[in-house]
Design a protein around this motif. Structure first.
Motif, PDB file in Angstrom:
ATOM      1  N   VAL A 139       0.840  -1.204   0.000  1.00 36.14           N
ATOM      2  CA  VAL A 139       0.000   0.000   0.000  1.00 36.14           C
ATOM      3  C   VAL A 139       0.870   1.247   0.000  1.00 36.14           C
ATOM      4  CG1 VAL A 139      -1.692   1.338   1.293  1.00 36.14           C
ATOM      5  CG2 VAL A 139      -1.935  -1.141   1.118  1.00 36.14           C
ATOM      6  N   GLU A 140       1.887   1.245   0.835  1.00 36.56           N
ATOM      7  CA  GLU A 140       2.777   2.409   0.868  1.00 36.56           C
ATOM      8  C   GLU A 140       3.511   2.574  -0.458  1.00 36.56           C
ATOM      9  OE1 GLU A 140       6.665   4.160   3.247  1.00 36.56           O
ATOM     10  OE2 GLU A 140       5.349   2.713   4.260  1.00 36.56           O
ATOM     11  N   ARG A 141       3.923   1.475  -1.058  1.00 40.64           N
ATOM     12  CA  ARG A 141       4.625   1.561  -2.341  1.00 40.64           C
ATOM     13  C   ARG A 141       3.736   2.203  -3.408  1.00 40.64           C
ATOM     14  NH1 ARG A 141       7.552  -3.670  -1.368  1.00 40.64           N
ATOM     15  NH2 ARG A 141       9.748  -3.049  -1.253  1.00 40.64           N
ATOM     16  N   VAL A 142       2.485   1.788  -3.453  1.00 44.18           N
ATOM     17  CA  VAL A 142       1.590   2.262  -4.499  1.00 44.18           C
ATOM     18  C   VAL A 142       1.086   3.673  -4.206  1.00 44.18           C
ATOM     19  CG1 VAL A 142      -0.596   1.871  -5.679  1.00 44.18           C
ATOM     20  CG2 VAL A 142       0.883  -0.072  -5.131  1.00 44.18           C
ATOM     21  N   VAL A 143       0.535   3.859  -3.009  1.00 42.13           N
ATOM     22  CA  VAL A 143      -0.152   5.107  -2.679  1.00 42.13           C
ATOM     23  C   VAL A 143       0.818   6.246  -2.411  1.00 42.13           C
ATOM     24  CG1 VAL A 143      -1.694   6.230  -1.035  1.00 42.13           C
ATOM     25  CG2 VAL A 143      -2.170   3.897  -1.789  1.00 42.13           C
ATOM     26  N   VAL A 144       1.881   5.955  -1.666  1.00 42.83           N
ATOM     27  CA  VAL A 144       2.797   7.018  -1.261  1.00 42.83           C
ATOM     28  C   VAL A 144       3.971   7.138  -2.222  1.00 42.83           C
ATOM     29  CG1 VAL A 144       4.270   7.887   0.584  1.00 42.83           C
ATOM     30  CG2 VAL A 144       2.135   6.722   1.150  1.00 42.83           C
ATOM     31  N   ARG A 145       4.774   6.074  -2.302  1.00 41.16           N
ATOM     32  CA  ARG A 145       5.981   6.147  -3.126  1.00 41.16           C
ATOM     33  C   ARG A 145       5.625   6.343  -4.599  1.00 41.16           C
ATOM     34  NH1 ARG A 145      10.231   4.709   0.385  1.00 41.16           N
ATOM     35  NH2 ARG A 145       9.287   4.670   2.475  1.00 41.16           N
ATOM     36  N   GLY A 146       4.605   5.628  -5.064  1.00 44.16           N
ATOM     37  CA  GLY A 146       4.214   5.763  -6.466  1.00 44.16           C
ATOM     38  C   GLY A 146       3.768   7.168  -6.807  1.00 44.16           C
ATOM     39  N   THR A 147       2.964   7.767  -5.924  1.00 40.82           N
ATOM     40  CA  THR A 147       2.473   9.127  -6.162  1.00 40.82           C
ATOM     41  C   THR A 147       3.612  10.132  -6.177  1.00 40.82           C
ATOM     42  OG1 THR A 147       0.311   8.664  -5.178  1.00 40.82           O
ATOM     43  CG2 THR A 147       1.015  10.966  -5.246  1.00 40.82           C
ATOM     44  N   VAL A 148       4.456  10.071  -5.161  1.00 40.69           N
ATOM     45  CA  VAL A 148       5.566  11.030  -5.053  1.00 40.69           C
ATOM     46  C   VAL A 148       6.509  10.894  -6.244  1.00 40.69           C
ATOM     47  CG1 VAL A 148       7.605  11.653  -3.715  1.00 40.69           C
ATOM     48  CG2 VAL A 148       5.437  11.228  -2.549  1.00 40.69           C
ATOM     49  N   ALA A 149       6.830   9.657  -6.628  1.00 42.06           N
ATOM     50  CA  ALA A 149       7.758   9.443  -7.740  1.00 42.06           C
ATOM     51  C   ALA A 149       7.163   9.922  -9.063  1.00 42.06           C
ATOM     52  CB  ALA A 149       8.133   7.967  -7.823  1.00 42.06           C
ATOM     53  N   LEU A 150       5.901   9.589  -9.323  1.00 40.66           N
ATOM     54  CA  LEU A 150       5.230  10.058 -10.535  1.00 40.66           C
ATOM     55  C   LEU A 150       5.208  11.582 -10.579  1.00 40.66           C
ATOM     56  CD1 LEU A 150       3.489   9.360 -13.077  1.00 40.66           C
ATOM     57  CD2 LEU A 150       1.483   9.542 -11.572  1.00 40.66           C
ATOM     58  N   TYR A 151       4.872  12.175  -9.454  1.00 40.77           N
ATOM     59  CA  TYR A 151       4.814  13.633  -9.328  1.00 40.77           C
ATOM     60  C   TYR A 151       6.182  14.249  -9.622  1.00 40.77           C
ATOM     61  CZ  TYR A 151       2.516  17.825  -7.350  1.00 40.77           C
ATOM     62  OH  TYR A 151       1.924  19.046  -7.163  1.00 40.77           O
ATOM     63  N   ALA A 152       7.220  13.684  -9.004  1.00 45.21           N
ATOM     64  CA  ALA A 152       8.571  14.215  -9.185  1.00 45.21           C
ATOM     65  C   ALA A 152       9.021  14.096 -10.631  1.00 45.21           C
ATOM     66  CB  ALA A 152       9.547  13.489  -8.261  1.00 45.21           C
ATOM     67  N   GLY A 153       8.742  12.954 -11.260  1.00 44.67           N
ATOM     68  CA  GLY A 153       9.123  12.774 -12.650  1.00 44.67           C
ATOM     69  C   GLY A 153       8.420  13.758 -13.574  1.00 44.67           C
ATOM     70  N   TRP A 154       7.120  13.938 -13.355  1.00 41.12           N
ATOM     71  CA  TRP A 154       6.347  14.860 -14.187  1.00 41.12           C
ATOM     72  C   TRP A 154       6.808  16.300 -13.996  1.00 41.12           C
ATOM     73  CZ3 TRP A 154       3.297  15.801 -18.156  1.00 41.12           C
ATOM     74  CH2 TRP A 154       2.562  16.996 -18.176  1.00 41.12           C
ATOM     75  N   VAL A 155       6.939  16.735 -12.743  1.00 38.74           N
ATOM     76  CA  VAL A 155       7.302  18.130 -12.475  1.00 38.74           C
ATOM     77  C   VAL A 155       8.722  18.429 -12.944  1.00 38.74           C
ATOM     78  CG1 VAL A 155       7.590  19.884 -10.669  1.00 38.74           C
ATOM     79  CG2 VAL A 155       5.679  18.306 -10.568  1.00 38.74           C
ATOM     80  N   SER A 156       9.595  17.416 -12.922  1.00 37.89           N
ATOM     81  CA  SER A 156      10.952  17.622 -13.426  1.00 37.89           C
ATOM     82  C   SER A 156      10.931  18.088 -14.875  1.00 37.89           C
ATOM     83  CB  SER A 156      11.758  16.322 -13.327  1.00 37.89           C
ATOM     84  OG  SER A 156      11.943  15.937 -11.983  1.00 37.89           O
ATOM     85  N   MET A 157      10.013  17.563 -15.649  1.00 28.39           N
ATOM     86  CA  MET A 157       9.886  17.960 -17.048  1.00 28.39           C
ATOM     87  C   MET A 157       8.925  19.145 -17.228  1.00 28.39           C
ATOM     88  SD  MET A 157      11.806  16.429 -19.143  1.00 28.39           S
ATOM     89  CE  MET A 157      12.934  15.031 -19.238  1.00 28.39           C
ATOM     90  N   ALA A 158       7.931  19.252 -16.366  1.00 29.24           N
ATOM     91  CA  ALA A 158       6.964  20.339 -16.502  1.00 29.24           C
ATOM     92  C   ALA A 158       7.579  21.697 -16.175  1.00 29.24           C
ATOM     93  CB  ALA A 158       5.760  20.085 -15.590  1.00 29.24           C
ATOM     94  N   THR A 159       8.584  21.701 -15.304  1.00 23.35           N
ATOM     95  CA  THR A 159       9.215  22.976 -14.934  1.00 23.35           C
ATOM     96  C   THR A 159       9.847  23.676 -16.131  1.00 23.35           C
ATOM     97  OG1 THR A 159       9.585  22.216 -12.666  1.00 23.35           O
ATOM     98  CG2 THR A 159      10.917  24.077 -13.433  1.00 23.35           C
ATOM     99  N   PRO A 160      10.662  22.994 -16.953  1.00 23.81           N
ATOM    100  CA  PRO A 160      11.181  23.686 -18.144  1.00 23.81           C
ATOM    101  C   PRO A 160      10.091  24.072 -19.145  1.00 23.81           C
ATOM    102  CG  PRO A 160      11.847  21.366 -18.124  1.00 23.81           C
ATOM    103  CD  PRO A 160      11.309  21.687 -16.774  1.00 23.81           C
TER     104      PRO A 160
END
Length: 258
Positions: A139-160
């Motif tokens: 549950v933690e892997r999917v709900v917490v780690r998955g969300t944070v990682a997806l968010y970080a990956g997207w924002v890394s590209m969305a910022t430029p």
């Protein structure tokens, strides 16, 4: 020797409530803003503008954030040190997200640029801290780690992407050879940073998905040919870094999912 965190405190409760309220608030603001962000983005378009459909990624991010807010408030989770180390940064990310939606949607792009940089820093810090701590269960892997990682990956590209729009806002060219060359340079430079994060991080699968999704959105939005080629190269690099990270990890499951 295992060091146990003290039981839940009043500060923990306040953090739980603040995170939950902000998780809801950012969704409400996004819904009320509607297509305002998209309208402004198209008005100040650059070769790094992603296709409209790419922004559907916010649905799993917002849903996952609400799931995270519920998870971190559970009785057995409130006093965990990892939530104490990351919770306020997650709250900050929601504040920056709200600020970005409001400022970008109303055309205040320099202010929006500051907000998305703050958002990137907040989410990157959370991602980095989770990388140093193993998840406790699926549950933690999917709900917490998955969300944070997806968010970080997207924002890394969305910022430029946001930076490019801000550049057009202040008068830099959004079309032509100069804009295309700048887009290629920025895309490949950010890809190098993202690949470094993949090679040194955990939960790299959702992180890579977020980054690659943004790149695909750019490449399929009819940019100049050079940007398409750079996007294809960037995707290959990120996927290769992800495969390498998982295949060489002592614990592949943790490397892949946190």
């Amino acid at each position: 020797m295992t060091v146990l965190s003290p039981g839940p405190t009043r500060t923990d409760l306040v953090r739980n409530v603040v995170v939950a309220l902000l998780a809801i608030a950012q969704v409400v603001v996004a819904v009320m803003a509607g297509d305002a962000v998209g309208v402004v983005a198209r008005e100040y378009a650059s070769p790094l503008l992603a296709a409209d459909w790419a922004f559907v990624v916010w649905l799993p991010i917002y849903a996952g954030f609400i799931g995270y807010a519920v998870f971190q408030a559970l009785p057995g989770q409130r006093a965990r040190q990892i939530h104490r180390n990351t919770g306020w940064w997650m709250a900050a990310s929601a504040v920056f997200n709200i600020g970005w939606v409001l400022s970008f949607g109303t055309g205040w792009l320099p202010l929006a640029e500051l907000a998305i940089i703050g958002l990137l820093v907040s989410v990157a810090l959370v991602f980095g801290r989770y990388c140093r701590t193993p998840a406790e269960g699926v549950v933690e892997r999917v709900v917490v780690r998955g969300t944070v990682a997806l968010y970080a990956g997207w924002v890394s590209m969305a910022t430029p992407l946001g930076t490019a729009a801000t550049g057009v806002w202040i008068g830099l060219p959004g079309t032509g050879a100069l804009a295309a060359i700048a887009a290629v340079v920025v895309l490949l430079a950010v890809t190098a940073i993202v690949s470094w994060a993949v090679i040194s991080g955990t939960a790299v699968v959702p992180f890579a998905v977020g980054a690659v999704w943004a790149i695909v959105g750019i490449a399929l939005n009819d940019p100049p040919a050079g940007v398409v080629v750079a996007g294809a190269i960037a995707i290959v690099i990120v996927l290769a870094a992800t495969a390498r990270r998982i295949s060489t990890a002592g614990y592949p499951v943790r490397a892949a999912w946190g």
